[in-house]
Design a protein around this motif. Structure first.
Motif, PDB file in Angstrom:
ATOM      1  N   GLU A  18       2.797   6.000   6.591  1.00  7.83           N
ATOM      2  CA  GLU A  18       1.808   5.997   5.620  1.00  7.83           C
ATOM      3  C   GLU A  18       2.198   5.755   4.287  1.00  7.83           C
ATOM      4  OE1 GLU A  18      -2.125   8.734   4.655  1.00  7.83           O
ATOM      5  OE2 GLU A  18      -0.814   9.174   6.227  1.00  7.83           O
ATOM      6  N   ALA A  19       1.864   4.937   3.395  1.00  5.27           N
ATOM      7  CA  ALA A  19       2.310   4.792   2.010  1.00  5.27           C
ATOM      8  C   ALA A  19       1.236   5.433   1.028  1.00  5.27           C
ATOM      9  CB  ALA A  19       2.358   3.321   1.664  1.00  5.27           C
ATOM     10  N   GLU A  20       1.691   6.008   0.073  1.00  2.00           N
ATOM     11  CA  GLU A  20       0.793   6.719  -1.223  1.00  2.00           C
ATOM     12  C   GLU A  20       0.164   5.469  -1.948  1.00  2.00           C
ATOM     13  OE1 GLU A  20       2.968   9.480  -3.397  1.00  2.00           O
ATOM     14  OE2 GLU A  20       3.251  10.730  -1.591  1.00  2.00           O
ATOM     15  N   LEU A  37      -3.566  -2.555  10.729  1.00  2.76           N
ATOM     16  CA  LEU A  37      -3.009  -1.856   9.593  1.00  2.76           C
ATOM     17  C   LEU A  37      -4.526  -1.428   8.758  1.00  2.76           C
ATOM     18  CD1 LEU A  37      -0.924  -1.431   7.409  1.00  2.76           C
ATOM     19  CD2 LEU A  37      -1.381  -3.741   6.278  1.00  2.76           C
ATOM     20  N   GLU A  38      -4.300   0.016   8.799  1.00  2.74           N
ATOM     21  CA  GLU A  38      -5.565   0.628   8.047  1.00  2.74           C
ATOM     22  C   GLU A  38      -5.235   0.665   6.657  1.00  2.74           C
ATOM     23  OE1 GLU A  38      -6.941   4.264   9.423  1.00  2.74           O
ATOM     24  OE2 GLU A  38      -5.685   4.128  11.335  1.00  2.74           O
ATOM     25  N   ALA A  58      -4.714  -7.852  -8.137  1.00  2.00           N
ATOM     26  CA  ALA A  58      -3.618  -7.359  -9.004  1.00  2.00           C
ATOM     27  C   ALA A  58      -4.402  -5.995  -9.756  1.00  2.00           C
ATOM     28  CB  ALA A  58      -3.091  -8.254 -10.057  1.00  2.00           C
ATOM     29  N   GLY A  59      -3.327  -4.810  -9.993  1.00  2.80           N
ATOM     30  CA  GLY A  59      -3.695  -3.964 -10.418  1.00  2.80           C
ATOM     31  C   GLY A  59      -4.660  -2.776  -9.842  1.00  2.80           C
ATOM     32  N   THR A  60      -5.101  -3.118  -8.460  1.00  2.00           N
ATOM     33  CA  THR A  60      -5.810  -2.407  -7.715  1.00  2.00           C
ATOM     34  C   THR A  60      -5.114  -1.348  -6.781  1.00  2.00           C
ATOM     35  OG1 THR A  60      -7.311  -4.266  -7.655  1.00  2.00           O
ATOM     36  CG2 THR A  60      -7.702  -2.207  -5.866  1.00  2.00           C
ATOM     37  N   ARG A  61      -5.307  -0.021  -6.911  1.00  2.00           N
ATOM     38  CA  ARG A  61      -4.554   0.929  -6.430  1.00  2.00           C
ATOM     39  C   ARG A  61      -4.899   0.854  -4.754  1.00  2.00           C
ATOM     40  NH1 ARG A  61      -2.013   4.981  -8.931  1.00  2.00           N
ATOM     41  NH2 ARG A  61      -2.668   6.564  -7.613  1.00  2.00           N
ATOM     42  N   ALA A  66      -0.003   2.644   9.282  1.00  2.00           N
ATOM     43  CA  ALA A  66       0.075   1.791  10.593  1.00  2.00           C
ATOM     44  C   ALA A  66       1.005   2.568  11.547  1.00  2.00           C
ATOM     45  CB  ALA A  66       0.682   0.286  10.271  1.00  2.00           C
ATOM     46  N   GLY A  67       0.669   2.293  12.915  1.00  2.00           N
ATOM     47  CA  GLY A  67       1.565   2.739  13.886  1.00  2.00           C
ATOM     48  C   GLY A  67       1.691   1.809  14.926  1.00  2.00           C
ATOM     49  N   GLY A  68       2.588   2.077  15.851  1.00  2.00           N
ATOM     50  CA  GLY A  68       2.844   1.306  17.132  1.00  2.00           C
ATOM     51  C   GLY A  68       3.461  -0.141  16.353  1.00  2.00           C
TER      52      GLY A  68
END
Length: 249
Positions: A18-20, A37-38, A58-61, A66-68
């Motif tokens: 998971e990424a912040e 990919l969620e 661009a600029g959108t947080r 993802a798993g597996g």
């Protein structure tokens, strides 16, 4: 494999964990190849999976999980890739249905990658065609039914792992339940619920063929109550069990 240039980037990526929340100063286009990919984009949640892509303006947080086994085609577009109306559309709704023109591009690129023939020229031409396809809005039918159906189908694919009722789908599509049933009968010869079941089975079959995820996990990811429910539905609809299908692939 990655293909890079000074203007933009085209590559095959896989994700783990998971990424912040973070953002980029370029548009990012994420297209399906393998797995799910969620994504959370600008506060809206959805998935990139078979038949479903995303544009992160661009600029959108945004953040992802993802798993597996998974793999996606990713374009970091540092050059002016999308026109202003397209950027506005994707800012409002980042997730989109992969239409035939985009799917043909994905198939072509995957075939070229398998043969080791993704040249700089191919990358440049491919990205140009992709930008043109994504900048082109969907052509509505005379009564606007295509727009409503596209919204309904996109909602189903983005949330197939969640319990969904016809009322939820109709609300997202912007029509009443009776109207939604009529549209699906006219254009697809089936009901919204039956279409959702088929979309879930298609997603399950793709995960069975292309990942090593346990069948019980695949059942939950594709909106089935448990492994038994997926097995029963597959046997009824496709005449095969998850285990037999996986062994055949």
């Amino acid at each position: 494999m990655d293909v890079s240039a000074s203007d933009d980037y085209l590559g095959f990526r896989s994700y783990g964990g998971e990424a912040e929340l973070h953002c980029h100063d370029f548009h990012q286009i994420v297209l399906p190849r393998l797995g799910v990919l969620e994504l959370e984009i600008g506060g809206k949640g959805g998935v990139v999976a078979s038949g479903r892509g995303a544009v992160i303006p661009a600029g959108t947080r945004h953040a992802f999980r993802a798993g597996g086994r998974n793999g996606f085609i990713v374009v970091d577009a540092r050059c002016p890739a999308l026109d202003e109306p397209a950027v506005a559309r994707y800012s409002a709704s980042a997730f989109f249905e992969v239409r035939p023109a985009v799917q043909a591009l994905l198939d072509h690129l995957s075939a070229a990658a398998g043969e080791g023939e993704v040249t700089g020229s191919l990358r440049s031409n491919w990205c140009g065609l992709l930008y043109a396809a994504l900048s082109q809005p969907a052509k509505p039918s005379a009564d606007g039914s295509t727009r409503h159906l596209d919204r309904a189908l996109a909602f189903m694919r983005a949330h197939l792992h969640r319990p969904l009722g016809v009322a939820d789908i109709a609300r997202e599509a912007g029509v009443g339940e009776t109207r939604l049933h009529g549209l699906f009968r006219t254009h697809h010869g089936t009901t919204p619920h039956a279409m959702l079941m088929e979309i879930r089975l298609d997603a399950a079959l793709e995960l069975l063929a292309n990942t090593e995820l346990p069948i019980a996990d695949i059942a939950l990811l594709t909106g089935h109550a448990d492994q038994s429910a997926l097995t029963r539905r597959l046997r009824q609809s496709r005449g095969i069990t998850p285990l037999r299908f996986r062994k055949g692939h």
